[in-house]
Design a protein around this motif. Sequence first.
Motif, PDB file in Angstrom:
ATOM      1  N   ALA A  71       0.851  -1.199   0.000  1.00 45.19           N
ATOM      2  CA  ALA A  71       0.000   0.000   0.000  1.00 45.19           C
ATOM      3  C   ALA A  71       0.884   1.245   0.000  1.00 45.19           C
ATOM      4  CB  ALA A  71      -0.910   0.001   1.218  1.00 45.19           C
ATOM      5  N   ARG A  72       0.644   2.111  -0.951  1.00 44.47           N
ATOM      6  CA  ARG A  72       1.490   3.290  -1.093  1.00 44.47           C
ATOM      7  C   ARG A  72       1.037   4.378  -0.120  1.00 44.47           C
ATOM      8  NH1 ARG A  72       5.402   6.303  -4.376  1.00 44.47           N
ATOM      9  NH2 ARG A  72       5.278   4.780  -6.062  1.00 44.47           N
ATOM     10  N   PRO A  73       1.926   4.839   0.786  1.00 46.59           N
ATOM     11  CA  PRO A  73       1.522   5.935   1.676  1.00 46.59           C
ATOM     12  C   PRO A  73       1.103   7.162   0.857  1.00 46.59           C
ATOM     13  CG  PRO A  73       3.608   4.982   2.394  1.00 46.59           C
ATOM     14  CD  PRO A  73       3.301   4.397   1.046  1.00 46.59           C
ATOM     15  N   LEU A  74       0.058   7.796   1.313  1.00 44.89           N
ATOM     16  CA  LEU A  74      -0.486   8.950   0.607  1.00 44.89           C
ATOM     17  C   LEU A  74      -0.576  10.100   1.607  1.00 44.89           C
ATOM     18  CD1 LEU A  74      -2.003  10.057  -1.930  1.00 44.89           C
ATOM     19  CD2 LEU A  74      -4.075   9.055  -0.983  1.00 44.89           C
ATOM     20  N   GLY A 120      -0.559  14.202  -1.394  1.00 44.36           N
ATOM     21  CA  GLY A 120      -0.928  13.782  -2.748  1.00 44.36           C
ATOM     22  C   GLY A 120      -0.361  14.646  -3.871  1.00 44.36           C
ATOM     23  N   THR A 121       0.418  15.657  -3.544  1.00 48.61           N
ATOM     24  CA  THR A 121       0.840  16.570  -4.614  1.00 48.61           C
ATOM     25  C   THR A 121       1.884  15.944  -5.525  1.00 48.61           C
ATOM     26  OG1 THR A 121       2.477  17.628  -3.177  1.00 48.61           O
ATOM     27  CG2 THR A 121       0.302  18.655  -3.299  1.00 48.61           C
ATOM     28  N   ASP A 122       2.568  14.925  -5.043  1.00 43.94           N
ATOM     29  CA  ASP A 122       3.398  14.146  -5.960  1.00 43.94           C
ATOM     30  C   ASP A 122       2.601  13.002  -6.564  1.00 43.94           C
ATOM     31  OD1 ASP A 122       6.085  15.052  -6.339  1.00 43.94           O
ATOM     32  OD2 ASP A 122       6.399  14.755  -4.196  1.00 43.94           O
ATOM     33  N   LEU A 123       1.958  12.235  -5.717  1.00 39.78           N
ATOM     34  CA  LEU A 123       1.333  10.994  -6.187  1.00 39.78           C
ATOM     35  C   LEU A 123       0.194  11.210  -7.165  1.00 39.78           C
ATOM     36  CD1 LEU A 123       1.054   8.551  -3.163  1.00 39.78           C
ATOM     37  CD2 LEU A 123       2.540   8.441  -5.171  1.00 39.78           C
TER      38      LEU A 123
HETATM   39  C1  LIG Z   1       2.314  21.751  -9.488  1.00 38.24           C
HETATM   40  C2  LIG Z   1       3.340  21.148  -8.585  1.00 38.24           C
HETATM   41  C3  LIG Z   1       4.457  21.862  -8.270  1.00 38.24           C
HETATM   42  C4  LIG Z   1       5.424  21.329  -7.447  1.00 38.24           C
HETATM   43  N1  LIG Z   1       6.514  22.073  -7.207  1.00 38.24           N
HETATM   44  C5  LIG Z   1       7.490  21.565  -6.420  1.00 38.24           C
HETATM   45  C6  LIG Z   1       8.645  22.324  -6.151  1.00 38.24           C
HETATM   46  O1  LIG Z   1       8.778  23.448  -6.614  1.00 38.24           O
HETATM   47  N2  LIG Z   1       9.607  21.776  -5.368  1.00 38.24           N
HETATM   48  C7  LIG Z   1       9.466  20.537  -4.834  1.00 38.24           C
HETATM   49  O2  LIG Z   1      10.360  20.100  -4.120  1.00 38.24           O
HETATM   50  N3  LIG Z   1       8.385  19.790  -5.069  1.00 38.24           N
HETATM   51  C8  LIG Z   1       7.391  20.276  -5.862  1.00 38.24           C
HETATM   52  N4  LIG Z   1       6.290  19.518  -6.119  1.00 38.24           N
HETATM   53  C9  LIG Z   1       6.227  18.159  -5.592  1.00 38.24           C
HETATM   54  C10 LIG Z   1       5.460  17.976  -4.278  1.00 38.24           C
HETATM   55  O3  LIG Z   1       4.590  19.025  -4.015  1.00 38.24           O
HETATM   56  C11 LIG Z   1       6.380  17.834  -3.086  1.00 38.24           C
HETATM   57  O4  LIG Z   1       7.329  16.844  -3.297  1.00 38.24           O
HETATM   58  C12 LIG Z   1       5.612  17.544  -1.796  1.00 38.24           C
HETATM   59  O5  LIG Z   1       6.440  17.735  -0.719  1.00 38.24           O
HETATM   60  C13 LIG Z   1       5.071  16.140  -1.719  1.00 38.24           C
HETATM   61  O6  LIG Z   1       4.394  15.981  -0.494  1.00 38.24           O
HETATM   62  P1  LIG Z   1       2.980  15.303  -0.401  1.00 38.24           P
HETATM   63  O7  LIG Z   1       2.589  15.314   0.996  1.00 38.24           O
HETATM   64  O8  LIG Z   1       2.056  15.926  -1.331  1.00 38.24           O
HETATM   65  O9  LIG Z   1       3.386  13.832  -0.896  1.00 38.24           O
HETATM   66  P2  LIG Z   1       2.552  12.662  -1.561  1.00 38.24           P
HETATM   67  O10 LIG Z   1       2.292  12.966  -2.979  1.00 38.24           O
HETATM   68  O11 LIG Z   1       1.404  12.287  -0.742  1.00 38.24           O
HETATM   69  O12 LIG Z   1       3.642  11.527  -1.459  1.00 38.24           O
HETATM   70  C14 LIG Z   1       4.860  11.589  -2.115  1.00 38.24           C
HETATM   71  C15 LIG Z   1       5.663  10.305  -1.901  1.00 38.24           C
HETATM   72  O13 LIG Z   1       6.093  10.223  -0.571  1.00 38.24           O
HETATM   73  C16 LIG Z   1       5.582   9.077   0.065  1.00 38.24           C
HETATM   74  N5  LIG Z   1       5.277   9.495   1.440  1.00 38.24           N
HETATM   75  C17 LIG Z   1       4.617  10.622   1.784  1.00 38.24           C
HETATM   76  N6  LIG Z   1       4.630  10.772   3.120  1.00 38.24           N
HETATM   77  C18 LIG Z   1       5.315   9.724   3.626  1.00 38.24           C
HETATM   78  C19 LIG Z   1       5.695   9.338   4.929  1.00 38.24           C
HETATM   79  N7  LIG Z   1       5.360  10.061   5.998  1.00 38.24           N
HETATM   80  N8  LIG Z   1       6.410   8.221   5.096  1.00 38.24           N
HETATM   81  C20 LIG Z   1       6.780   7.479   4.022  1.00 38.24           C
HETATM   82  N9  LIG Z   1       6.460   7.798   2.762  1.00 38.24           N
HETATM   83  C21 LIG Z   1       5.738   8.910   2.569  1.00 38.24           C
HETATM   84  C22 LIG Z   1       4.419   8.648  -0.753  1.00 38.24           C
HETATM   85  O14 LIG Z   1       4.202   7.272  -0.677  1.00 38.24           O
HETATM   86  C23 LIG Z   1       4.873   9.056  -2.135  1.00 38.24           C
HETATM   87  O15 LIG Z   1       5.715   8.117  -2.686  1.00 38.24           O
HETATM   88  C24 LIG Z   1       5.281  20.034  -6.933  1.00 38.24           C
HETATM   89  C25 LIG Z   1       4.134  19.305  -7.230  1.00 38.24           C
HETATM   90  C26 LIG Z   1       3.161  19.849  -8.047  1.00 38.24           C
HETATM   91  C27 LIG Z   1       1.948  19.076  -8.371  1.00 38.24           C
END
Ligand SMILES: Cc1cc2nc3c(=O)[nH]c(=O)nc-3n(C[C@H](O)[C@H](O)[C@H](O)COP(=O)(O)OP(=O)(O)OC[C@H]3O[C@@H](n4cnc5c(N)ncnc54)[C@H](O)[C@@H]3O)c2cc1C
Lengths: 157, 287, 738
Positions: free
Chosen positions: B29-32, B35-38
């Motif tokens: 199960a992929r941690p979420l 969601g801004t990456d996934l």
């Molecule tokens: C339009 C856009 C612009 C962006 N710009 C940037 C930017 O300028 N710079 C930048 O660095 N990033 C950028 N990002 C990427 C993203 O926003 C970041 O990497 C953000 O920090 C991801 O966090 P999240 O909580 O949304 O991760 P998610 O998408 O929920 O998860 C990302 C990955 O991490 C894993 N994960 C998350 N939390 C945990 C945890 N606690 N333990 C284990 N695994 C975990 C997930 O399984 C997944 O593989 C951008 C994304 C978008 C869509």
Amino acid sequence: MSISKILLKLTVNGIARQIYVHPMARLLDVIREDFGLTGTKEGCGEGECGACSVILDGMLVNACLVPAVQAQGSTLRTVESLAGVDLSPLQEAFLHHGGAQCGFCTPGMLVAGTHLLETNAVQDEAGAREGLAGNLCRCTGYVKIVDALLATREGRP
Amino acid sequence: MRGQPSLCDVLAPLNLDEALALRAAHPEARPLAGGTDLMVPFAAGRLPDRLFLNLWGLEELRGITVSDGEVTFGALTLFREIAAHPLFQREFPNLVRSAKATGALAIQSRGSLGGNIANGSPAADTPPSLLVYGAELELTSLRGSRWVPYADFHTGYKRSLLAPDELITRIRVPRPRAGGFHYFRKVGTRQAQAISKVSLAAWARTGNGHIQELRIALGSVAPMPIRARGAEKALLGRSGASLPLDAALEALQADISPIDDLRSSARFRRKVAGNLLADMLRGLALV
Amino acid sequence: MNDYAHIGRSVQRREGRAKLTGAALFTDDFKIEGLLHGATVRSRVPRGRITGIHFEEGFPWDEFVIVTARDIPGKNVVAHLIQDQPCLADGVINHPEEAIMLLAHPDPQRVQDARERVRVDVEPLPPVLSIDESLRCDPVIWGEDNIFKTIHITKGDPDGAEAQGHLRMDATYLTGAQEHVYIEPNAIIAEATAEGVLVRGSMQCPYYVHHALHEMFQLPLEKVRVAQVETGGGFGGKEDFPSMLACHAALLSWKAGGRPVKIAYDREEDMACTTKRHPSRTRIRSAFATDGTLLALDVELLLDGGAYTTLSPVVLSRAAIHASGPYRCPNLRVQARALATNTPPHGAFRGFGAPQSLFAIERHMDEAARRLGLDPAELRRKNLLRTGDVMATGQIMRDEVDLIALMDRALTEIRYAEKRDSYPTLNASDDPVKRGVGFSVFMHGGGFTGSAETMLNSVAALEGTEDGRVRVLAASTEMGQGANTVFTQVAAEALQAPVDLIMVVPPDTSLVPNSGPTVASRTTQVVGKLVLDAGLAMRKTLLDAGLLLDGDVAGAIRTYVARHGALRTESRYQKPDFMEWDDTTYRGDAYATYSWACYAVDLRVDLVTYETQVADFVAVQEVGRALNPTLAAGQIEGGVAQGIGWGLNEEVIWRGGSMANHQMSNYLIATAVDLPRIRVFFEERPFAYGPGGAKGLGELPMDGPAPAILNAVQHALQIAPRQVPMTPEVLMDLVEGA
Ligand SMILES: Cc1cc2nc3c(=O)[nH]c(=O)nc-3n(C[C@H](O)[C@H](O)[C@H](O)COP(=O)(O)OP(=O)(O)OC[C@H]3O[C@@H](n4cnc5c(N)ncnc54)[C@H](O)[C@@H]3O)c2cc1C
Ligand code: FES
Ligand code: FES
């Protein structure tokens, strides 16, 4: 094999709603298809354009990046909530300054702009531009959008 | 939308213990988090995962704690919270600047620090700052918790020390003593909301005109965010008035291994990484 | 002074309210019973022969509507100027995004899934992927020589004059493809049976789509109906492409027995598969006298047209005619060719060829100034066209325009003289941020080129209604540029009526006459004039009927309609009497008039990162009269933003004939932070043949920014960039030596 749906309960533009959806359905699709609120647009589906901007629990988010399961119990505001009988001051300012051209980025711009005003996040033109950096417009070059936002902030027409 | 929500299920734990149990039971199960990456590859139909573990509601992963010696962030700390914190502007300006340079407001309102790290992108913006501030990560599973230096966490492109049953739960950073020198610069294709082509963060402490402590880290120039240990070594202990710029630049070129991709070229990344180092040293020489 | 009641005033956008509340319905917003969702199967091979199509076994294909070339009831063609482009590839593939098969299903996710389960076997053939390969005919992929169209323009004796030049220059300029990135991707809904075809969607030119459907189905014209719905930006990107998409959606519906079918591209598909601005290569050889007088220009202009003709010949024509810029040049040769390559066809994009050739000449002038030791403004002062001069095609400059005054106004606004002097001193310091100031002077012909307006024979009409209102009937579409509002103002002006009386009918080929496509900066200048004339005719009809004595237009219309049953007036295009054009010799009046402009830029180049940031932008233009100053300024600001993007950042990366960076995260358009406050100024000189004196302005702002920016970079760094987009990577190579 199909996955069972969850009962999603949330408040949409002030009205409590509930609906069965797949947990990984995008909030954007739930808003547009299930709630029929098509003011929220899809321009990219990857968080770049901001056409899908909505306010979720007081935060500005891209509805295309939010899975439905994460909107459980939340309060959601879309562009449709901005006007009452009259347009909101920001909407009026858009009309007056010419902030909308084709109108496709406009709902997202208005939602983002409303959020910026409500959180008092804009102090000057540079701040307005930074605040709107997640909302792309291909028609206007942003001048009139920024003007509308600043005018509203200052209570000017 | 090319993703298939009708084929995807989400495990929704109510607290961290449940989350760890589910993680152990369903390592697939992929941690979420935010969601801004996934959600991007998901919507594009490029994400193979069919089962997700929702972390978004877990209060244990939220919050920022400041103690005398260190600051501890829950893994779900949002960029927006980092950007807004009054203390960080003073003590961790690089972290604030990298959080503000991440996407735009809507991304900063959902994107988490833990996600930024776990995603393992070499282009991520907070990792270079975390590296120069000497961050440590708490990795937790049913088996217990362990703290690891962030500098050791990434082991290759999208590979890390995280075991299949672990989650990143906290990130801690020692509070730097006053008087340090901080530098962060991100080079993207545009001024806002752009993935970096090169980024460089540095932190240094000088005394008696000499560099006594120095950490330099870069993004987008290697399979993972890296420390520029060679360049650090070339500069450490040297006097601000006679920095060995050429030697440092040469060492930097050996520290990095950039590639050509859609965003830029290896040539450009090498050249600009060097320019950023020189730019940083210009600032440092003035301290 | 403004003697008008409505013209020249910033009347609020007519459809503004609906767009602000979310009520405006775009194509993807309609809820339609029984709708099927369409998707397209493509090959990803730039050139080859289809040897087989395989459907994954065990998948319920019987749930899907499936269309291949064999299902086309009429002709397998997407008709534009000529008919070389198939609607669906049949046997051969000429570009990697070519459509091969169409699928439809009630569930949009199922259809996306299904298209991954079709495998097309292709035997690859060697492709042509660059202008050079196309020129070498290595191999021949189109016609006999890969050339869609050649245009020659000659004036005087360029060879003789060149030999006498004090300064002779020879330089080549490159421009890249550009993606439109309208924020609403292409979308069409179709319902088609032998009884009739109805297509609704996002488009600029309903009658182009109408023509394409008529040709493909081979149905009588009256059985085809095309209606535009709210369109989220076009910029040329919804000029020719919707014809293809409409044919696809209609074919699926036809096969499905008339069930409605929607094809709404997502961003990835839209970016990868739809048209882009033509990449170009322009070689300019020139000769100048010692004092800077331009003696001769010899321009060789090449456009990459992609795999099929589409609109390339007309894009080429505009590029060729604008190639000598706003300069008097007694001796001139322009040789222009549009070439075939195995990429998706390049198409219309705001500016339509002019940005490419104006970029080249405007850069060339600054390079010449430097070589001559003259200030770029001095060089232009000597050579700018004046009223009465003879232009490239022999057209006499009738416009009473003072280009030098226009230029001076822009230079004053940007504080050119002061910065030109002070920046080199500032730049001599070791600060890695260098500053520069530069500008461009240019023009844009309004309306279609040459005799095309006459051939189009456009008509617009006004209709009075029972309740005393006026309906404007024209095929010109609103896509954000303000057609609704401008037509309303013009009609209200002609009728001396309040604007609220006027309703612009959404374009629908069953309701509106063909006022031509919404392109070429012609909507206000040409169609607006038809609306004005129809309005004047309606006023005359009312007056002749003894009505309108009290000035109550609504009352007069009500009475007239009650008495006569209907009230309708029409106006048909009439070319200005002076216009003469010969399409075979390319001599004559290429355009009825031109809009003129000078754009000036103040910028910073950071030599740490090689990033260029525009700090101040001044856009001064003469567009006749700005009918609606707010809308007009909005057009200029938006066009300038696109021009800045084309000049600096927007790079289409080609891999094997496809756009590799076909996402908004990889092809970046400017955010609000990337742009300065664009400062817009109008010089008003009413044009006698435009409504209220207006000329076209929609495309003009695309032409000037790129050369102005690179000219300022030349000032900042003393280098000669010749390529756009001038990305930091390109600039690094120039500064550091490749
Ligand atoms: C339009 C856009 C612009 C962006 N710009 C940037 C930017 O300028 N710079 C930048 O660095 N990033 C950028 N990002 C990427 C993203 O926003 C970041 O990497 C953000 O920090 C991801 O966090 P999240 O909580 O949304 O991760 P998610 O998408 O929920 O998860 C990302 C990955 O991490 C894993 N994960 C998350 N939390 C945990 C945890 N606690 N333990 C284990 N695994 C975990 C997930 O399984 C997944 O593989 C951008 C994304 C978008 C869509
Ligand atoms: S559609 Fe969500 S950001 Fe573009
Ligand atoms: S108004 Fe068209 S994209 Fe903003």
